[in-house]
Scaffold this active site. Structure first.
Site, PDB file in Angstrom:
ATOM      1  N   THR A   1      -6.907  -0.600   9.330  1.00 27.94           N
ATOM      2  CA  THR A   1      -5.648  -0.818   8.237  1.00 27.94           C
ATOM      3  C   THR A   1      -5.844  -2.232   7.717  1.00 27.94           C
ATOM      4  O   THR A   1      -5.783  -2.087   6.323  1.00 27.94           O
ATOM      5  CB  THR A   1      -4.300  -0.885   9.140  1.00 27.94           C
ATOM      6  OG1 THR A   1      -4.082   0.168   9.972  1.00 27.94           O
ATOM      7  CG2 THR A   1      -3.285  -1.354   8.219  1.00 27.94           C
TER       8      THR A   1
ATOM      9  N   ASP B   1     -12.990  -9.690  10.937  1.00 32.16           N
ATOM     10  CA  ASP B   1     -12.547  -8.416  11.590  1.00 32.16           C
ATOM     11  C   ASP B   1     -11.944  -7.256  10.845  1.00 32.16           C
ATOM     12  O   ASP B   1     -10.947  -7.426  10.461  1.00 32.16           O
ATOM     13  CB  ASP B   1     -11.508  -9.054  12.900  1.00 32.16           C
ATOM     14  CG  ASP B   1     -10.954  -7.729  13.684  1.00 32.16           C
ATOM     15  OD1 ASP B   1     -11.865  -6.751  13.874  1.00 32.16           O
ATOM     16  OD2 ASP B   1      -9.794  -7.561  14.146  1.00 32.16           O
TER      17      ASP B   1
ATOM     18  N   ASP C   1      -4.556  -3.257  23.033  1.00 40.85           N
ATOM     19  CA  ASP C   1      -4.602  -3.550  21.503  1.00 40.85           C
ATOM     20  C   ASP C   1      -3.667  -2.600  20.627  1.00 40.85           C
ATOM     21  O   ASP C   1      -4.067  -1.391  20.501  1.00 40.85           O
ATOM     22  CB  ASP C   1      -5.851  -3.613  21.075  1.00 40.85           C
ATOM     23  CG  ASP C   1      -5.930  -4.416  19.762  1.00 40.85           C
ATOM     24  OD1 ASP C   1      -5.206  -4.709  19.149  1.00 40.85           O
ATOM     25  OD2 ASP C   1      -7.370  -4.461  19.240  1.00 40.85           O
TER      26      ASP C   1
ATOM     27  N   VAL D   1      -8.369  -5.954   6.996  1.00 39.46           N
ATOM     28  CA  VAL D   1      -9.685  -7.053   7.531  1.00 39.46           C
ATOM     29  C   VAL D   1      -8.848  -8.286   7.409  1.00 39.46           C
ATOM     30  O   VAL D   1      -8.009  -8.932   6.716  1.00 39.46           O
ATOM     31  CB  VAL D   1     -10.416  -6.700   6.226  1.00 39.46           C
ATOM     32  CG1 VAL D   1     -11.558  -7.815   6.603  1.00 39.46           C
ATOM     33  CG2 VAL D   1     -10.830  -5.591   6.072  1.00 39.46           C
ATOM     34  N   VAL D   2      -9.314  -8.930   8.754  1.00 43.51           N
ATOM     35  CA  VAL D   2      -8.698 -10.269   8.920  1.00 43.51           C
ATOM     36  C   VAL D   2      -9.842 -11.107   8.863  1.00 43.51           C
ATOM     37  O   VAL D   2     -10.996 -11.047   9.431  1.00 43.51           O
ATOM     38  CB  VAL D   2      -8.103 -10.317  10.411  1.00 43.51           C
ATOM     39  CG1 VAL D   2      -7.468 -11.623  10.711  1.00 43.51           C
ATOM     40  CG2 VAL D   2      -6.880  -9.334  10.746  1.00 43.51           C
TER      41      VAL D   2
ATOM     42  N   ASP E   1     -14.219  -3.751  17.846  1.00 42.10           N
ATOM     43  CA  ASP E   1     -13.192  -4.675  18.261  1.00 42.10           C
ATOM     44  C   ASP E   1     -12.743  -4.584  19.781  1.00 42.10           C
ATOM     45  O   ASP E   1     -12.349  -5.615  20.325  1.00 42.10           O
ATOM     46  CB  ASP E   1     -12.063  -4.311  17.350  1.00 42.10           C
ATOM     47  CG  ASP E   1     -11.663  -2.699  17.594  1.00 42.10           C
ATOM     48  OD1 ASP E   1     -12.745  -1.751  17.945  1.00 42.10           O
ATOM     49  OD2 ASP E   1     -10.502  -2.298  17.189  1.00 42.10           O
TER      50      ASP E   1
ATOM     51  N   THR F   1      20.870  10.097  13.630  1.00 44.08           N
ATOM     52  CA  THR F   1      19.718  10.389  13.768  1.00 44.08           C
ATOM     53  C   THR F   1      18.724   9.351  13.778  1.00 44.08           C
ATOM     54  O   THR F   1      17.508   9.434  14.532  1.00 44.08           O
ATOM     55  CB  THR F   1      19.253  11.292  12.323  1.00 44.08           C
ATOM     56  OG1 THR F   1      20.416  12.403  12.286  1.00 44.08           O
ATOM     57  CG2 THR F   1      18.006  11.565  12.258  1.00 44.08           C
TER      58      THR F   1
ATOM     59  N   THR G   1      -4.134   0.455  14.512  1.00 42.86           N
ATOM     60  CA  THR G   1      -3.844   1.647  13.691  1.00 42.86           C
ATOM     61  C   THR G   1      -3.721   2.809  15.117  1.00 42.86           C
ATOM     62  O   THR G   1      -2.871   3.748  14.868  1.00 42.86           O
ATOM     63  CB  THR G   1      -5.028   2.101  12.984  1.00 42.86           C
ATOM     64  OG1 THR G   1      -5.125   1.129  11.864  1.00 42.86           O
ATOM     65  CG2 THR G   1      -4.808   3.346  12.234  1.00 42.86           C
TER      66      THR G   1
END
Length: 259
Positions: free
Chosen positions: A10, A6, A130, A12-13, A110, A187, A133
């Site tokens: 951000t 996948d 989901d 790759v799995v 996805d 802050t 990113t």
């Protein structure tokens, strides 16, 4: 065994499965310039640690939302596993669901794969959230048809924009605030409240609007890295499923094998 890949914006799995059982899972930062050889050096070592030989992988399926990454993943499959990979949404690996939107071809792989897995595992109307990113909200009806959804900036993307475009705001880690108060006294607390509780309010508000528009009860399935964190702060999720995308790829591979 099946190697499911996948490729997101951000990370790759890579997941190794026997049937629907995940035997190993590894991730690497997405870089379209990374070659098939580089993937192989990294992945083969990880497989060896698990005592798995390349010859034991008999099927590979790839889902990607980064077109430039696909070619090198195909090279990995062909050169190092001697397998012609299945590409989610193409050929034998077609989605097999009704994509009922104005531009079906524009739907990210996805999101389609998540829809397949969610419908396979849950009955009725569904909303899949989901956390990637981008944070996506996908609506799947009781027949398994993809009906559309929402794309919102991911929480880390929002935080990066906030910090990157201000002169004095510090970088903070995404975490649940220690207090339930939404009136920050410094802050950092004010930033965390804005990002965290603001995101919870956004999710709850959008899901309420989707449910009202559907006009029927819809189960909410959360997936992605931050799903567990937000599940502790809201009761809006009916299930949290970290492996939804991988399960969807396994389903696609099973269907392709039977054709």
């Amino acid at each position: 065994m099946l190697l499911a890949i996948d490729a997101g914006n951000t990370n790759v799995v890579f997941a190794l499965l026997e049937g629907r059982t995940i035997k190993g899972r590894w991730r690497i930062a997405t870089d379209p310039r990374r070659t098939g050889d580089e993937y192989a050096v990294w992945l083969m070592q990880l497989l060896a640690i698990r005592g798995v030989k390349a010859q034991e992988v008999t099927q590979i399926v790839i889902s990607t939302v980064v077109p430039r990454a696909l070619h090198n993943l195909e090279i990995l499959a062909r050169h190092y596993f001697e397998i012609e990979p299945l590409i989610a949404g193409q050929g034998k690996a077609e989605y097999g669901i009704d994509i009922d939107v104005e531009q079906p071809s524009s739907l990210g792989a996805d999101r389609a794969v998540n829809a397949i897995a969610a419908h396979d595992k849950h009955a009725g109307d569904l909303i899949v959230v989901d956390f990637g990113t981008a944070t996506t909200f996908d609506v799947i009806d009781f027949n398994g048809a993809y009906k559309g959804g929402i794309i919102a900036p991911g929480i880390n993307l929002s935080l990066d924009a906030l910090v990157g475009n201000t002169a004095k705001l510090p970088r903070i880690a995404i975490a649940a605030p220690k207090s339930t108060s939404v009136v920050g006294r410094n802050t950092e607390d004010q930033m965390l409240i804005g990002v965290f509780w603001g995101y919870v309010a956004m999710m709850e508000g959008l899901i309420a609007r989707i449910r009202a528009e559907i006009g029927r009860t819809a189960k909410v399935i959360a997936t992605g890295g931050l799903a567990v964190l937000f599940d502790e702060a809201t009761n809006i999720f009916d299930a949290v499923d970290a492996d939804l995308t991988i399960d969807g790829l396994a389903i696609i591979a099973e269907r392709a094998a039977s054709k």
